[in-house]
Design a protein around this motif. Structure first.
Motif, PDB file in Angstrom:
ATOM      1  N   ASN A   1       0.801  -1.216   0.000  1.00 43.62           N
ATOM      2  CA  ASN A   1       0.000   0.000   0.000  1.00 43.62           C
ATOM      3  C   ASN A   1       0.839   1.275   0.000  1.00 43.62           C
ATOM      4  O   ASN A   1       0.295   2.368   0.105  1.00 43.62           O
ATOM      5  CB  ASN A   1      -0.946   0.021   1.205  1.00 43.62           C
ATOM      6  CG  ASN A   1      -2.293  -0.583   0.856  1.00 43.62           C
ATOM      7  OD1 ASN A   1      -2.475  -1.144  -0.207  1.00 43.62           O
ATOM      8  ND2 ASN A   1      -3.240  -0.485   1.756  1.00 43.62           N
TER       9      ASN A   1
ATOM     10  N   LEU B   1       0.616   4.044   2.996  1.00 40.08           N
ATOM     11  CA  LEU B   1      -0.419   3.612   3.944  1.00 40.08           C
ATOM     12  C   LEU B   1      -1.387   4.733   4.322  1.00 40.08           C
ATOM     13  O   LEU B   1      -1.871   4.799   5.447  1.00 40.08           O
ATOM     14  CB  LEU B   1       0.217   3.037   5.217  1.00 40.08           C
ATOM     15  CG  LEU B   1       1.071   1.774   5.032  1.00 40.08           C
ATOM     16  CD1 LEU B   1       1.697   1.363   6.348  1.00 40.08           C
ATOM     17  CD2 LEU B   1       0.240   0.638   4.476  1.00 40.08           C
TER      18      LEU B   1
ATOM     19  N   HIS C   1      -6.957   0.692   0.250  1.00 38.90           N
ATOM     20  CA  HIS C   1      -6.530   1.800   1.104  1.00 38.90           C
ATOM     21  C   HIS C   1      -7.611   2.062   2.156  1.00 38.90           C
ATOM     22  O   HIS C   1      -8.558   2.820   1.936  1.00 38.90           O
ATOM     23  CB  HIS C   1      -6.264   3.047   0.261  1.00 38.90           C
ATOM     24  CG  HIS C   1      -5.253   2.832  -0.816  1.00 38.90           C
ATOM     25  ND1 HIS C   1      -3.901   2.709  -0.558  1.00 38.90           N
ATOM     26  CD2 HIS C   1      -5.391   2.679  -2.152  1.00 38.90           C
ATOM     27  CE1 HIS C   1      -3.245   2.506  -1.687  1.00 38.90           C
ATOM     28  NE2 HIS C   1      -4.128   2.483  -2.671  1.00 38.90           N
TER      29      HIS C   1
END
Length: 414
Positions: free
Chosen positions: A113, A116, A141
């Motif tokens: 990701n 983040l 996400h």
């Protein structure tokens, strides 16, 4: 821009830490609050858990780019999951009995990701830039970067699960595996089970009880059971079986037509003819019957079935087709040929073609790439092949298919 913002953020943190340390030097020490309970049970009760991956995915998708957003996009996609011995001393014992299921739920982490970050509203690529709430989407996400995939279980070999219909990339940490049980997980199956458990009209002496599992036999027995009109048919409150005679409204008129047809039929024929005629009647009945129960029980957002982004036509150049035909399948008998590339997961070049079509027809590009970089080439990796393509108006064309320069590591992360 992200790198610059990261450096500025680090400088701010360092300045804050420096200021706090100077303040703490001049202030007297204060009693600190007692630490939270250290036991795992107390931490679990407070919602604090420490997850330990049970294994890592070996996938035909090595990078995020081009990886399907949903497992149903690319059926031939394959992966393997090997359980870690640090979790179980005998990992194969934990898989005992799982071979009886055709599909499994895989709970994993979105470990790629990046920074983040997450927001309350997101822009799903399927909506082409429109915003919706993050919890109404499958966006990676999110506050807790957990992923959920329903994968097909092809086979189990020792401590390794062989999966297909996946949307996970190489090295994905897996937290748990659970069997898919339609009776628990499918609303349509729940509906049929709930209908079977409804109170039957068998307790009433003046009514005829019909089994939902044998609707056609019941239709064939209408003439012989003494039911003289549709009004005499049983009615079970709160439970309307699509496969039985307990139907309201327009369906009763259809049953009158079925009864008229049955009265003109010859019931003295053999059992084979009766079963064939019953099957035809059942098919005609299902084609005409409105599916009122299923639609009211399970609904989804309209943009899932009819997204603003249309499916694309996938084309291959002759050069790309020849390159793809050079790849050997993963289970090729005979001595290996060093001068030809080989797939690690896909079983044939035809399966690779289907996988490429599945990935590209769903338009794997982000909204940014569709709008700002639509004249750029698109690259993604499938198994041991690097695919180069370009997008036109309503279509995508595969230009070349080359072996990856750095093959996927065959070792497992432990």
């Amino acid at each position: 821009m992200l790198d610059t913002a990261t450096r500025i953020h680090r400088k701010h943190i360092l300045s804050i830490q420096s200021a706090v340390s100077k303040v703490c030097v001049h202030e007297p020490e204060k009693a600190l609050p007692p630490p939270p309970p250290a036991s795992s049970q107390a931490a679990l009760e407070h919602g604090t858990i420490q997850t330990v991956p049970i294994g890592y995915i070996r996938s035909c998708f090595s990078v995020k780019n081009g990886t399907p957003r949903q497992p149903t996009v690319c059926g031939p996609s394959r992966a393997e999951l090997r359980l870690k011995q640090s979790v179980f001393n005998n990992p194969d014992h934990a898989l005992l009995g799982l071979e009886q299921y055709s599909h499994v739920w895989v709970i994993f982490l979105f470990h790629k990701n990046g920074h983040l970050s997450y927001k309350a509203k997101v822009k799903p690529p399927r909506l082409n830039g429109q915003k919706v709430g993050v919890y109404s989407t499958r966006s990676p996400h999110r506050p807790n970067a957990l992923g959920l995939t329903l994968a097909k279980l092809d086979k189990i070999h020792g401590d390794t699960l062989h999966l297909s219909d996946i949307d996970m990339i190489e090295g994905t940490p897996v937290l748990d595996v659970k069997p898919y049980i339609p009776e628990y997980d499918s609303p349509c199956t729940r509906m049929s089970i709930d209908c079977r458990s409804c109170p039957s009209s068998a307790d009433q002496s003046d009514s005829t009880s019909l089994s939902p599992n044998q609707p056609t036999e019941a239709l064939l027995n209408v003439k012989e059971s003494g039911v003289k009109s549709v009004a005499d048919t049983p009615n079970v409150d709160g439970c309307q079986f699509p496969n039985s005679l307990t139907m309201p409204g327009d369906t009763l008129a259809m049953l009158e037509e079925v009864k008229a047809y049955l009265s003109q039929s010859d019931f003295n024929q053999g059992s084979g003819d009766r079963k064939r005629r019953a099957s035809d009647l059942q098919g005609a009945e299902q084609d005409q019957r409105p599916c009122y129960r299923e639609e009211s029980y399970s609904t989804i957002a309209g943009w899932i079935r009819a997204p603003p982004v249309a499916s694309l036509e996938v084309r291959f150049t002759p050069h790309a087709e020849r390159q793809l035909a050079e790849f050997l399948p993963t289970e090729q008998s005979g001595p290996p040929e060093s001068d030809r590339p080989r797939f690690k997961f896909l079983h044939s070049s035809q399966e690779a073609t289907a996988a490429i079509r599945g990935v590209l027809s769903a338009d794997p590009r982000s909204v940014y790439r569709r709008t700002r970089c639509k004249d750029k080439l698109f690259f993604f990796t499938l198994d041991s092949a690097d695919i180069t393509c370009w997008f036109g108006q309503g279509f995508v064309e595969v230009l070349q298919v080359r072996p990856v320069q750095h093959p996927i590591d065959s070792t497992y992360k432990m």
